[in-house]
Design a protein around this motif. Structure first.
Motif, short mmCIF file in Angstrom:
data_model
loop_
_atom_site.label_atom_id
_atom_site.label_comp_id
_atom_site.label_asym_id
_atom_site.label_seq_id
_atom_site.Cartn_x
_atom_site.Cartn_y
_atom_site.Cartn_z
N VAL A 146 0.86 -1.19 0.00
CA VAL A 146 0.00 0.00 0.00
C VAL A 146 0.89 1.24 0.00
CG1 VAL A 146 -1.75 1.27 1.30
CG2 VAL A 146 -1.81 -1.22 1.25
N ARG A 147 0.50 2.21 -0.83
CA ARG A 147 1.21 3.50 -0.88
C ARG A 147 0.18 4.61 -0.75
NH1 ARG A 147 3.26 0.49 -5.01
NH2 ARG A 147 5.51 0.20 -5.06
N ARG A 148 0.59 5.73 -0.16
CA ARG A 148 -0.27 6.92 -0.13
C ARG A 148 -0.08 7.67 -1.44
NH1 ARG A 148 -2.02 8.36 5.25
NH2 ARG A 148 -1.27 6.74 6.64
N THR A 149 -1.20 7.98 -2.09
CA THR A 149 -1.11 8.76 -3.33
C THR A 149 -1.36 10.24 -3.06
OG1 THR A 149 -3.42 8.23 -3.83
CG2 THR A 149 -1.72 6.82 -4.81
N ASP A 150 -2.05 10.55 -1.97
CA ASP A 150 -2.19 11.91 -1.46
C ASP A 150 -2.65 11.81 -0.01
OD1 ASP A 150 -5.05 11.69 -1.40
OD2 ASP A 150 -5.23 12.55 -3.38
N ALA A 151 -3.09 12.90 0.56
CA ALA A 151 -3.43 12.92 1.99
C ALA A 151 -4.54 11.94 2.36
CB ALA A 151 -3.80 14.33 2.42
N VAL A 152 -5.46 11.68 1.44
CA VAL A 152 -6.62 10.85 1.79
C VAL A 152 -6.80 9.62 0.89
CG1 VAL A 152 -7.89 12.75 2.83
CG2 VAL A 152 -8.18 12.27 0.40
N GLU A 153 -5.91 9.42 -0.06
CA GLU A 153 -6.08 8.30 -0.98
C GLU A 153 -4.90 7.33 -0.87
OE1 GLU A 153 -6.66 7.39 -5.75
OE2 GLU A 153 -6.67 9.45 -5.04
N LEU A 154 -5.24 6.04 -0.88
CA LEU A 154 -4.24 4.98 -0.84
C LEU A 154 -4.20 4.29 -2.19
CD1 LEU A 154 -5.20 3.41 2.60
CD2 LEU A 154 -3.32 4.99 2.13
N GLY A 155 -3.01 3.95 -2.63
CA GLY A 155 -2.85 3.22 -3.87
C GLY A 155 -2.43 1.79 -3.59
N VAL A 156 -3.02 0.86 -4.33
CA VAL A 156 -2.71 -0.56 -4.18
C VAL A 156 -2.50 -1.13 -5.58
CG1 VAL A 156 -3.56 -2.79 -3.38
CG2 VAL A 156 -4.13 -0.74 -2.10
N ASP A 157 -1.35 -1.71 -5.81
CA ASP A 157 -1.07 -2.37 -7.08
C ASP A 157 -1.24 -3.87 -6.86
OD1 ASP A 157 0.06 -3.65 -9.32
OD2 ASP A 157 1.50 -2.04 -9.62
N GLU A 158 -2.15 -4.46 -7.60
CA GLU A 158 -2.48 -5.87 -7.42
C GLU A 158 -1.27 -6.78 -7.65
OE1 GLU A 158 -4.67 -8.95 -6.25
OE2 GLU A 158 -5.41 -6.89 -6.26
N TYR A 159 -0.29 -6.31 -8.41
CA TYR A 159 0.83 -7.17 -8.78
C TYR A 159 2.12 -6.90 -8.00
CZ TYR A 159 -2.42 -8.39 -12.37
OH TYR A 159 -3.55 -8.81 -13.02
N GLU A 160 2.06 -6.08 -6.96
CA GLU A 160 3.18 -5.87 -6.05
C GLU A 160 2.73 -6.33 -4.67
OE1 GLU A 160 4.03 -1.72 -6.64
OE2 GLU A 160 5.40 -2.17 -8.29
N ARG A 161 3.25 -7.46 -4.23
CA ARG A 161 2.73 -8.13 -3.05
C ARG A 161 3.82 -8.43 -2.02
NH1 ARG A 161 -2.08 -11.01 -3.32
NH2 ARG A 161 -3.35 -10.28 -5.03
N TRP A 162 3.38 -8.62 -0.78
CA TRP A 162 4.26 -9.05 0.29
C TRP A 162 4.39 -10.57 0.24
CZ3 TRP A 162 7.20 -5.57 2.03
CH2 TRP A 162 6.76 -4.26 2.27
N GLY A 163 5.53 -11.08 0.64
CA GLY A 163 5.76 -12.52 0.67
C GLY A 163 5.10 -13.21 1.85
N GLU A 164 4.71 -12.45 2.85
CA GLU A 164 4.00 -12.98 4.02
C GLU A 164 3.23 -11.81 4.63
OE1 GLU A 164 6.58 -13.84 7.57
OE2 GLU A 164 8.18 -13.15 6.25
N PRO A 165 2.31 -12.06 5.55
CA PRO A 165 1.60 -10.93 6.17
C PRO A 165 2.58 -9.92 6.76
CG PRO A 165 0.52 -12.99 6.74
CD PRO A 165 1.81 -13.36 6.03
N LEU A 166 2.31 -8.64 6.54
CA LEU A 166 3.24 -7.58 6.93
C LEU A 166 3.56 -7.61 8.43
CD1 LEU A 166 4.94 -5.16 6.09
CD2 LEU A 166 2.91 -3.72 6.37
#
Length: 190
Positions: free
Chosen positions: A64-84
Motif C-alpha cells: 500500500v502507498r499513499r497517493t495523497d493525503a486521503v487516498e491509498l494506492g494498491v497495485d495488485e501485482y506488487e505483493r508481500w511474501g508474508e503478512p506484513l
C-alpha cells in the motif's frame, strides 16, 4: 491434425488465448530484509518480539502507498511474501539480535517456556510510503521485563528516503527504517 485443418474459429480462439497469456502481468513478491547494526553494551539477555500490530489498511497482501493525503494506492501485482505484521516481527527480531549485547538471544514470538527476560510489544500506526516515496514509520513500543515489571511506552517517527519510487526501492527503505527502529529499541533496553 495440422494447423491448417483447424477451423478458423478455433485458430482465432487459440491466438486470443496466447495473446492474453502473454499480456497477463506477473506478480512481484517482496520481503523486508534485516539491516546490520552495532551492538549496544551490556549483559546478554533473552528477548522476544511478542506482538506487532499494524493498521487494517496495511493488513493485506498488496503493498500500500499513499497517493495523497486521503487516498491509498494498491497495485495488485506488487505483493508481500508474508503478512506484513509477521514479517515486521521476524525482521525486527533479526535486527535486534545484531544490536543487543553479545551473547543475547532474540526470538520472533514468545517462547513456549516463557523464560525470556524481556518481551517487546510493538504497534505501528503507520508504515508506508508518502506520495513522494519517503517511507514513514511511526512506532509505539513497550518493553516488559520479567523481573522488573514493564517500562513506559516509547514512540518514534522515522522517515527514510527511497532511491526511487519503485516497489523494490521502497521496500529497501522500509527495511532501513525498521533497522533504525531496532537501534532505538536496543538503546532503550536496560
Amino acid at each position: 491434425m495440422t494447423l491448417l485443418c483447424l477451423p478458423r474459429r478455433a485458430l482465432l480462439m487459440a491466438s486470443v488465448t496466447m495473446v492474453a497469456a502473454c499480456a497477463s502481468p506477473q506478480a512481484k513478491v517482496y520481503t523486508l530484509a534485516s539491516v546490520p547494526g552495532a551492538p549496544v553494551e551490556g549483559q546478554p539477555l533473552t528477548a522476544s518480539v511478542a506482538t506487532v500490530e499494524i493498521p487494517k489498511y496495511l493488513d493485506r497482501p498488496q503493498i500500500v502507498r499513499r497517493t495523497d493525503a486521503v487516498e491509498l494506492g494498491v497495485d495488485e501485482y506488487e505483493r508481500w511474501g508474508e503478512p506484513l505484521a509477521n514479517m515486521v516481527q521476524r525482521v525486527l527480531a533479526e535486527d535486534l539480535a545484531g544490536r543487543l549485547p553479545a551473547g543475547s538471544s532474540t526470538t520472533a514470538s514468545r517462547t513456549l517456556s516463557g523464560d525470556e527476560a524481556l518481551t517487546i510489544e510493538l504497534t505501528l500506526p503507520r508504515f508506508d510510503p508518502d506520495p513522494d516515496g519517503a517511507i514513514v514509520l511511526e512506532a509505539q513500543w513497550r518493553l516488559r521485563y520479567k523481573a522488573g515489571g514493564r517500562s513506559g511506552t516509547q514512540t518514534a517517527r522515522i522517515v527514510c528516503r527511497s532511491a526511487d519510487k519503485t516497489a523494490a526501492a521502497e521496500v529497501s527503505a522500509m527495511s532501513d527504517a525498521l533497522g533504525e527502529l531496532a537501534s532505538r529499541i536496543a538503546l532503550g533496553i536496560r
